[in-house]
Design a protein around this motif. Sequence first.
Motif, PDB file in Angstrom:
ATOM      1  N   LYS A 139       0.834  -1.221   0.000  1.00  0.00           N
ATOM      2  CA  LYS A 139       0.000   0.000   0.000  1.00  0.00           C
ATOM      3  C   LYS A 139       0.860   1.259   0.000  1.00  0.00           C
ATOM      4  O   LYS A 139       0.591   2.238   0.706  1.00  0.00           O
ATOM      5  CB  LYS A 139      -0.971   0.004   1.181  1.00  0.00           C
ATOM      6  N   GLN A 140       1.917   1.197  -0.783  1.00  0.00           N
ATOM      7  CA  GLN A 140       2.777   2.372  -0.914  1.00  0.00           C
ATOM      8  C   GLN A 140       2.719   2.888  -2.344  1.00  0.00           C
ATOM      9  O   GLN A 140       2.212   2.225  -3.245  1.00  0.00           O
ATOM     10  CB  GLN A 140       4.219   2.002  -0.555  1.00  0.00           C
ATOM     11  N   LYS A 141       3.312   4.065  -2.524  1.00  0.00           N
ATOM     12  CA  LYS A 141       3.325   4.668  -3.854  1.00  0.00           C
ATOM     13  C   LYS A 141       4.767   4.832  -4.307  1.00  0.00           C
ATOM     14  O   LYS A 141       5.702   4.658  -3.522  1.00  0.00           O
ATOM     15  CB  LYS A 141       2.682   6.055  -3.785  1.00  0.00           C
ATOM     16  N   LEU A 142       4.913   5.238  -5.561  1.00  0.00           N
ATOM     17  CA  LEU A 142       6.283   5.435  -6.066  1.00  0.00           C
ATOM     18  C   LEU A 142       7.027   6.486  -5.249  1.00  0.00           C
ATOM     19  O   LEU A 142       8.238   6.412  -5.093  1.00  0.00           O
ATOM     20  CB  LEU A 142       6.246   5.857  -7.542  1.00  0.00           C
ATOM     21  N   GLU A 143       6.296   7.449  -4.709  1.00  0.00           N
ATOM     22  CA  GLU A 143       6.997   8.490  -3.933  1.00  0.00           C
ATOM     23  C   GLU A 143       7.592   7.914  -2.644  1.00  0.00           C
ATOM     24  O   GLU A 143       8.489   8.508  -2.052  1.00  0.00           O
ATOM     25  CB  GLU A 143       6.052   9.659  -3.634  1.00  0.00           C
ATOM     26  N   ASP A 144       7.102   6.734  -2.225  1.00  0.00           N
ATOM     27  CA  ASP A 144       7.638   6.098  -1.004  1.00  0.00           C
ATOM     28  C   ASP A 144       8.856   5.230  -1.299  1.00  0.00           C
ATOM     29  O   ASP A 144       9.488   4.703  -0.387  1.00  0.00           O
ATOM     30  CB  ASP A 144       6.573   5.185  -0.371  1.00  0.00           C
ATOM     31  N   LEU A 145       9.140   5.051  -2.577  1.00  0.00           N
ATOM     32  CA  LEU A 145      10.168   4.073  -2.942  1.00  0.00           C
ATOM     33  C   LEU A 145      11.578   4.525  -2.539  1.00  0.00           C
ATOM     34  O   LEU A 145      11.942   5.684  -2.735  1.00  0.00           O
ATOM     35  CB  LEU A 145      10.117   3.861  -4.467  1.00  0.00           C
ATOM     36  N   ALA A 165       9.672  10.102 -11.913  1.00  0.00           N
ATOM     37  CA  ALA A 165       9.628  11.486 -12.391  1.00  0.00           C
ATOM     38  C   ALA A 165       8.257  11.789 -12.996  1.00  0.00           C
ATOM     39  O   ALA A 165       7.645  12.826 -12.704  1.00  0.00           O
ATOM     40  CB  ALA A 165      10.747  11.725 -13.409  1.00  0.00           C
ATOM     41  N   THR A 166       7.746  10.863 -13.815  1.00  0.00           N
ATOM     42  CA  THR A 166       6.437  11.084 -14.445  1.00  0.00           C
ATOM     43  C   THR A 166       5.342  11.083 -13.391  1.00  0.00           C
ATOM     44  O   THR A 166       4.477  11.964 -13.368  1.00  0.00           O
ATOM     45  CB  THR A 166       6.156   9.952 -15.470  1.00  0.00           C
ATOM     46  N   ASP A 167       5.396  10.110 -12.495  1.00  0.00           N
ATOM     47  CA  ASP A 167       4.355   9.961 -11.484  1.00  0.00           C
ATOM     48  C   ASP A 167       4.285  11.175 -10.544  1.00  0.00           C
ATOM     49  O   ASP A 167       3.211  11.653 -10.210  1.00  0.00           O
ATOM     50  CB  ASP A 167       4.652   8.685 -10.678  1.00  0.00           C
ATOM     51  N   ARG A 168       5.452  11.663 -10.143  1.00  0.00           N
ATOM     52  CA  ARG A 168       5.469  12.755  -9.159  1.00  0.00           C
ATOM     53  C   ARG A 168       5.538  14.131  -9.812  1.00  0.00           C
ATOM     54  O   ARG A 168       5.502  15.146  -9.120  1.00  0.00           O
ATOM     55  CB  ARG A 168       6.668  12.597  -8.215  1.00  0.00           C
ATOM     56  N   GLY A 169       5.719  14.142 -11.139  1.00  0.00           N
ATOM     57  CA  GLY A 169       5.849  15.426 -11.829  1.00  0.00           C
ATOM     58  C   GLY A 169       7.103  16.165 -11.404  1.00  0.00           C
ATOM     59  O   GLY A 169       7.091  17.379 -11.203  1.00  0.00           O
ATOM     60  N   ILE A 170       8.189  15.406 -11.210  1.00  0.00           N
ATOM     61  CA  ILE A 170       9.457  16.036 -10.804  1.00  0.00           C
ATOM     62  C   ILE A 170      10.520  15.740 -11.859  1.00  0.00           C
ATOM     63  O   ILE A 170      10.295  14.953 -12.783  1.00  0.00           O
ATOM     64  CB  ILE A 170       9.940  15.515  -9.424  1.00  0.00           C
ATOM     65  N   SER A 171      11.670  16.363 -11.721  1.00  0.00           N
ATOM     66  CA  SER A 171      12.734  16.149 -12.713  1.00  0.00           C
ATOM     67  C   SER A 171      13.361  14.769 -12.520  1.00  0.00           C
ATOM     68  O   SER A 171      13.243  14.165 -11.435  1.00  0.00           O
ATOM     69  CB  SER A 171      13.820  17.213 -12.548  1.00  0.00           C
TER      70      SER A 171
END
Length: 604
Positions: A302-308, A331-337
């Motif tokens: 139950k985690q997301k890519l931002e938790d990886l 990068a795509t998922d979080r909208g970051i570089s």
Amino acid sequence: MVSQDKSPSKFGSLPLSTSGPLECALKGTVLLNHPYFNKGSAFTHQERRDFGLAGLLPPRIQTLDQQVQRAYEQYSAQPNDLSKNTFLTSMKEQNQVLYFRLLHDHLSEMFSVVYTPTEGEAIQNYSRIFRRPDGVFLNINDADRVHHDLSLWGTPDDIDYIVVTDGEEILGIGDQGCGGILISIAKLALTAICAGVHPNRVLPVVLDCGTNNQDLLDDPLYLGLREKRVTGKRYDDFVDTFVKAARKLYPKAYIHFEDFGFDNARRILDKYRPEIPCFNDDVQGTGCVTLAAIFSGLHITKQKLEDLRMVIFGAGTAGVGIADQVRDAIATDRGISKEEAAKQIWLIDKPGLLTTEVESLSAAQKPFARPGDEWKDKDRDLLAVVKEVKPNVLIGTSTVPKAFTKDIVREMASHVERPIILPLSNPTRLHEAVPADLLNWTNGKALVATGSPFKPVKGPWGQDGQEIEIEVAECNNSVVFPGIGLGSVLCRARLVTDKMLVAAVGGVAEMSPALKNDTAPLLPGVKVVRDVSARVARKVIQAAVEEGVATEQGIPEDESDLEEWVREQMWKPVYRPLKYVEKEGATREAKGEMLVVGSLSTRD
Ligand SMILES: NC(=O)C1=CN([C@@H]2O[C@H](COP(=O)(O)OP(=O)(O)OC[C@H]3O[C@@H](n4cnc5c(N)ncnc54)[C@H](O)[C@@H]3O)[C@@H](O)[C@H]2O)C=CC1
Ligand SMILES: CC(=O)C(=O)O
Ligand SMILES: [Mg+2]
């Protein structure tokens, strides 16, 4: 070219034929010795009459199923896996449909025999078990012959898919010189069986550039060039000569690079990717399948890519390929570089954690190097990094067996409830850890997938401590490369774009058994591999159309029509009725001049 489909299809005439009668201009023993047309005891009465086979065959006519039953008994009687592998190779040379049908019907059992780990053993023993040549051997001392030697295999329409290796970094067993041809052949057998890429429209190639494997150089029976590997400009020119000749002769063909050494794999991919439809399986295929496994793992936790927080042990071709694919997804998922996303990934190689202080970082590793000053006074070995970083994902692509020790795994498990641990090195003996240990050390909590197949593991990890069996997914690029290849071939993609690869990851991830049950495997298994490939191919085609790189006409827009369009063009191991045609005016296929992998009968 393979004949147009004669069977009715709601799509009219499809670009690739997989059913309807096969025209054949061969008769008698020539026909029986041609693996593409040969049906052995399954030739019908009519075919026996039309093709002059009566008297050349025992009278009883058998079905393909009966033949499979006999072949399976013969297979099972072989004393070991290498003999089984040799038996299957010889079956392929005799009767291609029977070979693929046998494989199809017993895929779970035979996958490890035709692929890793047994294929690795066959490759290591290539010059000793050699019986007959198969595939294209191009050598660097005859670079001026490349165009000619490649031209022997067909007309511009004949080839859809080429697998090429230079044999330098085969599976996890290093430099195997010209024996690398067997990895090209094995990968192509998988494209046929797992995705229905037509097995007569493919070309396995080895670029023999010498070998640095001293055992091979010292072996009087070694069949390849007996000299050290050529590097530098001469090597690059040779690869370029091959790529240009392949593109010119077979402009429809998709080129799959396999098991090149680290620097070459990347350089070659970066050079040709913007120009032609090509794919590096170790970099991109491994990246895609591993990302799909990570998605499944994160679904369970139950985690997301931002938790990886991912540590990769072994920052070579596969390790950095995985890092790239995962970084781009973050990068795509979080909208970051991409730079920001790379901060969630730590790479470890022989010098320990890769930091900006490490000399001789490759261009591909550099984006992941951690700031040297942050790590100046800290240990940088795997255990120390796990302690410091507290990763939830640990990947092994190092070829170092048992590198994931009990201490390291327990340390990881002390910080995260369900550690995702993927020891991916092949063959089996090189895995960084085995599933039974990983599960035992973590009380069944580890979410595991492995590079080669393992048997399910039993343990007291169910509710109230009851014994359950945990099936471990095989996290191997074979889950994804056949579908990516099929999709690219069917839509005649000009390029293989990032979006097509992301689409492929989605196709695999949405079929993961773990989505429905958190003790189920992280990835779909070989039993459903053709469904996975059809899904992946459909998604790849949709992405290619969106990106404007699909060049085939008449690709259906509707999703279910598209899937049907894909499935109808997937080659199946069934006997097609043979129709006799006179040699004069017959197609190359009917004359038996189409390439039959495993046979030289079609060479000029
Ligand atoms: N499961 C899968 O789908 C795939 C698995 N692989 C496997 O991954 C492994 C690596 O393959 P490639 O990346 O192609 O090879 P590679 O040689 O490019 O990479 C291996 C890396 O591990 C590093 N390494 C070696 N010893 C080490 C140590 N003691 N500590 C830390 N790092 C160490 C090497 O320096 C190198 O950078 C092989 O066993 C291969 O079979 C590769 C591709 C796909
Ligand atoms: C699976 C694969 O491509 C490798 O081990 O090299
Ligand atoms: Mg490989």
